[in-house]
Design an enzyme around this catalytic site. Structure first.
Site, PDB file in Angstrom:
ATOM      1  N   GLN A 223      66.102   2.554 102.447  1.00  0.00           N
ATOM      2  CA  GLN A 223      64.827   3.873 103.964  1.00  0.00           C
ATOM      3  C   GLN A 223      64.604   4.474 104.116  1.00  0.00           C
ATOM      4  O   GLN A 223      63.685   4.537 104.869  1.00  0.00           O
ATOM      5  CB  GLN A 223      67.380   4.573 104.415  1.00  0.00           C
ATOM      6  CG  GLN A 223      68.055   3.498 104.767  1.00  0.00           C
ATOM      7  CD  GLN A 223      69.306   4.152 104.917  1.00  0.00           C
ATOM      8  OE1 GLN A 223      68.843   5.237 105.383  1.00  0.00           O
ATOM      9  NE2 GLN A 223      69.583   4.160 105.039  1.00  0.00           N
ATOM     10  N   GLY A 390      40.741 -19.627  77.275  1.00  0.00           N
ATOM     11  CA  GLY A 390      40.992 -18.181  76.256  1.00  0.00           C
ATOM     12  C   GLY A 390      39.634 -18.494  75.808  1.00  0.00           C
ATOM     13  O   GLY A 390      38.711 -18.654  76.179  1.00  0.00           O
ATOM     14  N   CYS A 417      38.992 -26.088  79.070  1.00  0.00           N
ATOM     15  CA  CYS A 417      37.887 -24.757  79.195  1.00  0.00           C
ATOM     16  C   CYS A 417      37.560 -24.705  77.832  1.00  0.00           C
ATOM     17  O   CYS A 417      36.993 -25.821  77.079  1.00  0.00           O
ATOM     18  CB  CYS A 417      38.779 -23.806  79.885  1.00  0.00           C
ATOM     19  SG  CYS A 417      36.306 -22.928  80.762  1.00  0.00           S
ATOM     20  N   PHE A 420      39.014 -27.899  76.420  1.00  0.00           N
ATOM     21  CA  PHE A 420      37.742 -28.637  75.680  1.00  0.00           C
ATOM     22  C   PHE A 420      36.743 -28.575  74.852  1.00  0.00           C
ATOM     23  O   PHE A 420      36.750 -29.704  74.329  1.00  0.00           O
ATOM     24  CB  PHE A 420      37.350 -29.024  77.579  1.00  0.00           C
ATOM     25  CG  PHE A 420      35.383 -29.266  77.520  1.00  0.00           C
ATOM     26  CD1 PHE A 420      36.049 -30.956  77.604  1.00  0.00           C
ATOM     27  CD2 PHE A 420      34.270 -28.619  77.537  1.00  0.00           C
ATOM     28  CE1 PHE A 420      34.277 -31.315  78.108  1.00  0.00           C
ATOM     29  CE2 PHE A 420      33.465 -29.400  77.032  1.00  0.00           C
ATOM     30  CZ  PHE A 420      33.491 -31.019  77.472  1.00  0.00           C
ATOM     31  N   GLN A 421      36.103 -27.662  74.822  1.00  0.00           N
ATOM     32  CA  GLN A 421      35.667 -26.630  73.513  1.00  0.00           C
ATOM     33  C   GLN A 421      36.003 -26.918  72.250  1.00  0.00           C
ATOM     34  O   GLN A 421      35.598 -27.704  71.318  1.00  0.00           O
ATOM     35  CB  GLN A 421      35.508 -25.635  73.670  1.00  0.00           C
ATOM     36  CG  GLN A 421      34.580 -25.080  74.959  1.00  0.00           C
ATOM     37  CD  GLN A 421      34.240 -23.810  75.391  1.00  0.00           C
ATOM     38  OE1 GLN A 421      34.552 -22.553  74.728  1.00  0.00           O
ATOM     39  NE2 GLN A 421      33.700 -23.582  76.156  1.00  0.00           N
ATOM     40  N   GLU A 441      31.137 -18.769  69.861  1.00  0.00           N
ATOM     41  CA  GLU A 441      31.890 -17.903  70.160  1.00  0.00           C
ATOM     42  C   GLU A 441      32.936 -16.800  68.810  1.00  0.00           C
ATOM     43  O   GLU A 441      32.480 -15.889  68.759  1.00  0.00           O
ATOM     44  CB  GLU A 441      32.450 -18.118  71.905  1.00  0.00           C
ATOM     45  CG  GLU A 441      34.000 -16.852  71.718  1.00  0.00           C
ATOM     46  CD  GLU A 441      34.976 -17.386  73.218  1.00  0.00           C
ATOM     47  OE1 GLU A 441      34.757 -18.417  73.266  1.00  0.00           O
ATOM     48  OE2 GLU A 441      35.406 -16.403  73.844  1.00  0.00           O
ATOM     49  N   HIS A 546      38.812 -25.309  85.703  1.00  0.00           N
ATOM     50  CA  HIS A 546      39.950 -25.187  85.224  1.00  0.00           C
ATOM     51  C   HIS A 546      40.647 -25.961  86.913  1.00  0.00           C
ATOM     52  O   HIS A 546      40.878 -24.826  87.756  1.00  0.00           O
ATOM     53  CB  HIS A 546      39.855 -23.621  85.501  1.00  0.00           C
ATOM     54  CG  HIS A 546      39.623 -22.526  84.289  1.00  0.00           C
ATOM     55  ND1 HIS A 546      40.711 -22.591  83.453  1.00  0.00           N
ATOM     56  CD2 HIS A 546      38.254 -22.162  84.510  1.00  0.00           C
ATOM     57  CE1 HIS A 546      39.585 -22.105  82.516  1.00  0.00           C
ATOM     58  NE2 HIS A 546      38.592 -21.535  82.630  1.00  0.00           N
ATOM     59  N   GLU A 548      43.657 -26.761  86.865  1.00  0.00           N
ATOM     60  CA  GLU A 548      44.678 -25.818  87.264  1.00  0.00           C
ATOM     61  C   GLU A 548      44.568 -24.860  88.874  1.00  0.00           C
ATOM     62  O   GLU A 548      45.350 -24.373  89.902  1.00  0.00           O
ATOM     63  CB  GLU A 548      45.314 -24.824  86.310  1.00  0.00           C
ATOM     64  CG  GLU A 548      44.858 -23.807  85.704  1.00  0.00           C
ATOM     65  CD  GLU A 548      43.592 -23.811  84.906  1.00  0.00           C
ATOM     66  OE1 GLU A 548      42.942 -24.761  84.568  1.00  0.00           O
ATOM     67  OE2 GLU A 548      42.911 -22.809  84.084  1.00  0.00           O
TER      68      GLU A 548
END
Ligand code: GLN
Length: 592
Positions: A223, A390, A417, A420-421, A441, A546, A548
Site C-alpha cells: 500500500q 571472460g 569466446c 574458444f581462445q 591479454e 556468444h 548463448e
C-alpha cells in the site's frame, strides 16, 4: 500529428509555451499505446519478466509490441558494468551492450531488439547537453522539466514510430521513490496526459510480505509503495502482487481499496516453477483482456494468431519439469552471483534440456582452484564442459587444464569466446608443441601470442582498437560438424563481444595438427568457430561468438543443442546416466 496539434489538444500554443514536446516524424497519435511497468516496495521483483510476459500475451494476439528498458544509471550503456554486480552484459545484434533484462525480452518475445529498446539516464542527459551546445533550445534555460522529461517522451515516441508498435512496454528501472528514475516517471505521467484517456496504462508491480513469524500475508508495504506513485501524480490502472504464495483475497481487497484499483485488476503474481509459466498465469488472471479494454484495443486482436501462438508455446511449457533423465555439465565460472552473470548460458542450456527431454544440472567450477592434480576428480561427475566468456587472467591456467581433460578424455566441450581462445592455446601448447603459447591479454610480453589484439584485423571491419561488438556473419565450411548442426547452412549470424582473436600466422600449424576452423569471417582470415573432427572427438567445439545470446525457448541455439545431445550420449556410453531421483524444480523468483 505534429507538436502544434498535440499542444492544441491540451490547450496550448507553441509560442512561449511551458511545454517541450518534440514529436518524431510519422507519429500516429492514438495508434501507439503504452504500458508502463513500475516497481514498488523493492527492486528485484522481476519487472522485466512481468513486462515481457504481458507483452508476449499481446504479441500472441497479433499486436506489434516494442519493449524498452529505462535504466537509472549514468553509464551510456552496460558495457562498463561489472557482471558480478549487475548481471551479464547482453549484447544486441546492432552492437549495443545492454542490461540482462533485454535478454528476457528477446527470449520471451522471440524478437531481436536494438538500441532503441534501451536507454539510460546517461543517454538522456548526454542528448540534452548535446542539444544545448548546438543551440537546440532556442535561448531557453534548459531544465529538468520540460527538457529532460521531453527527451524521455521523445525516446518513447521514437520507439513507437520506428517499431510501428501497437503497444510500447516501458519498464522503468529501480523502484518508485528512487531519485534516479524520477525523470522517467514524471515523463510517463506527462505522456499519459498528452496522449489522453485510453492511451497509457500504468501497472504497479508490488510485493506482499509474508513474515515467517506471522505466517500470514501483509499488505501494508505494498500500500505504501503504491502511495508513492499516487504522490507523483500517477494512478496505477493495475497492480500485480509479487509474493511467495498466491496472494489471498483479503490482501487483494485491502490493496484494491487503498489504491483505487478494482479487484479484477489486482492480481497475484506468486512464485512459479519456471518463468515460462508466467504468461499463462497472467492470462488466467485476465490481465490481457484488462489491458485491451483499458487501451481500447480489442478490435486489433487476431484470434487465429493467438490460437496458433498458444499451441506452440504450450508444447514447450508442457515439457518443463517432465524430464526423466539428468546430466551434469560443468561451467568454469566463479561461483559468486553466477546466476545473473551467466544468465544467457543458463537459459540456453535450459531451452536445450527441455527440447531434449533431459534435466541439465550445471556444476560451477572455480578454475583458480583447478590444476593438473585435481582436474580429473573435479570433472568426474560431469558429462559435458563449457568454458564461458571472460576477461582477465584469473583462473585461465585451470581453464586450460579443463579443456585438455575434455579433449583427451573425449568429454563433450563447448568453448564460448574466451573458451574458444583457451581451446586454441591448449591445442597449440599440448598438440602443436608450442609450450609458450598464450594470449597477449594474459602475457603481454609473451613469445607466442597465438591469441592477440591485432589492430590491423580490426581495421578491416572499421573497428580500430575497440571491442568487436554485435551480430556478424560467419561463413560455415561445408562438410564440417558446424555445417551439420546448423542444418547445412553456409552462412550464419552470431553476436560477438571480444577484443582479442586468433593470430592468422598460427592457423596453418593448428590445422596441420588436426584442428578444423569451420566458421570464418566471410572474406578475411578471422577465425570464428573451431572443432575437432568427429572421428577424433565426439563433440569439441569453440566459437569466438556468444551463441548463448541468441537461444530462444522455441528456437534453441544449435551449438548448445549439440552439446547437450553429445553430453547425453556420453552419459549413456559411460554408464553415468542418472534417472531423476527427485521430481520438481525449485521455485524461481528473480529476473533470469
Ligand atoms: N577477453 C577475451 C577478449 O577480449 C574474450 C572476451 C569474451 O570472452 N567475451 O577477446
Amino acid at each position: 500529428m505534429n507538436t502544434e496539434d498535440l499542444l492544441a489538444r491540451v490547450g496550448h500554443s507553441q509560442e512561449e509555451t511551458e511545454f517541450y514536446t518534440p514529436l518524431p516524424a510519422g507519429y500516429r497519435h492514438g495508434h501507439h499505446k503504452y504500458v508502463v511497468v513500475v516497481g514498488t516496495v523493492m527492486s528485484g521483483l522481476g519487472k522485466g519478466i512481468f513486462s515481457s510476459s504481458m507483452a508476449k500475451l499481446l504479441q500472441d494476439k497479433g499486436l506489434r509490441v516494442a519493449p524498452i528498458k529505462m535504466e537509472g544509471y549514468y553509464n551510456i550503456d552496460s558495457g562498463t558494468l561489472n557482471p558480478y554486480r549487475h548481471g551479464e552484459v547482453f549484447v544486441l545484434d546492432d552492437g549495443i551492450e545492454t542490461d540482462m533484462d533485454l535478454g528476457t525480452y528477446e527470449r520471451l518475445l522471440d524478437q531481436d531488439l536494438t538500441r532503441a529498446n534501451f536507454t539510460t539516464n546517461g543517454q538522456i542527459h548526454a542528448a540534452v547537453l548535446k542539444k544545448e551546445r548546438e543551440g537546440g533550445y532556442l535561448g531557453r534555460d534548459v531544465q529538468f522539466n520540460p527538457h529532460v522529461t521531453g527527451e524521455v517522451k521523445m525516446r518513447l515516441r521514437e520507439l513507437a514510430v520506428k517499431s510501428k508498435a501497437d503497444v510500447v512496454f516501458v519498464e522503468v528501472g529501480g523502484t518508485v521513490g528512487d531519485y534516479e528514475n524520477t525523470a522517467y516517471l514524471e515523463a510517463c505521467r506527462q505522456l499519459a496526459f498528452e496522449e489522453g484517456e485510453g492511451s497509457v496504462v500504468f501497472v504497479a508491480l508490488t510485493y506482499v510480505l509474508e513474515p515467517g513469524a506471522l505466517g500470514e500475508q501483509k499488505s501494508k508495504a505494498a500500500q505504501l509503495g503504491i502511495k508513492r506513485m499516487l504522490e507523483m501524480g500517477i494512478q496505477p490502472h493495475m497492480i500485480a502482487c509479487r509474493a511467495n504464495n498466491p496472494v489471498n483475497e483479503k490482501v487483494r481487497q485491502k490493496i484494491s481499496m487503498y489504491c483505487n484499483v478494482p479487484m479484477r485488476r489486482v492480481v497475484s503474481m506468486h512464485d512459479v516453477s519456471s518463468i515460462y509459466l508466467i504468461p499463462e498465469s497472467l492470462r488466467e488472471a485476465g490481465i490481457d483482456r484488462e489491458v485491451l479494454t483499458l487501451l481500447n484495443l480489442h478490435d486489433r486482436v487476431d484470434q487465429r494468431a493467438e490460437d496458433q501462438a498458444r499451441r506452440k508455446w504450450s508444447w514447450f511449457v508442457d515439457r518443463i519439469g517432465k524430464a526423466r533423465k539428468e546430466i551434469t555439465i560443468a561451467v568454469t565460472g566463479k561461483y559468486v552471483a553466477l546466476r545473473d552473470a551467466y544468465a544467457s548460458i543458463i537459459k540456453a542450456v535450459e531451452h536445450c534440456g527441455i527440447h531434449h527431454g533431459v534435466d541439465v544440472k550445471l556444476k560451477w567450477i572455480d578454475t583458480t582452484l583447478i590444476g593438473a592434480h585435481n582436474v580429473e576428480n573435479e570433472l568426474s561427475d560431469c558429462h559435458g564442459i563449457i568454458v564461458p566468456g571472460g576477461f582477465g587472467s584469473r583462473g585461465v591456467e585451470g581453464k586450460i587444464d579443463c579443456i585438455r581433460h575434455a579433449r583427451e578424455k573425449k568429454i563433450p566441450y563447448l568453448g564460448l569466446c574466451l573458451g574458444f581462445q583457451m581451446a586454441v592455446i591448449e591445442y597449440a601448447r599440448n598438440v602443436c608443441n608450442i609450450p609458450e603459447a598464450n594470449s597477449s591479454e594474459f602475457a603481454p610480453a609473451g613469445k607466442h601470442s597465438v591469441i592477440d589484439i591485432l589492430p590491423e584485423q580490426k581495421k578491416i571491419e572499421g573497428l580500430g582498437g575497440n571491442m568487436r561488438l554485435g551480430g556478424k556473419d560467419i561463413a560455415v565450411t561445408p562438410g564440417t560438424l558446424a555445417a551439420k548442426i546448423f542444418n547445412g547452412a553456409t552462412q550464419i549470424r552470431l553476436r560477438f563481444r571480444h577484443r582479442y582473436e586468433v593470430d592468422p600466422q598460427i592457423i596453418g600449424t593448428l590445422e596441420k595438427h588436426g584442428m578444423v576452423f569451420s566458421g570464418r569471417h566471410p572474406r578475411q582470415p578471422i577465425m570464428q568457430i573451431l572443432e575437432l573432427p568427429e572421428s577424433v572427438h565426439p563433440f569439441f567445439m569453440g566459437t569466438q561468438a556468444h551463441p548463448e545470446l541468441s537461444s530462444r525457448p522455441l528456437r534453441p541455439q544449435p551449438m548448445f543443442m549439440a552439446l547437450v545431445a553429445a553430453s547425453m550420449d556420453y552419459a549413456r556410453d559411460h554408464g553415468k546416466e542418472h534417472g531423476k531421483s527427485h521430481g520438481g524444480h525449485h521455485k524461481q523468483t528473480a529476473a533470469v
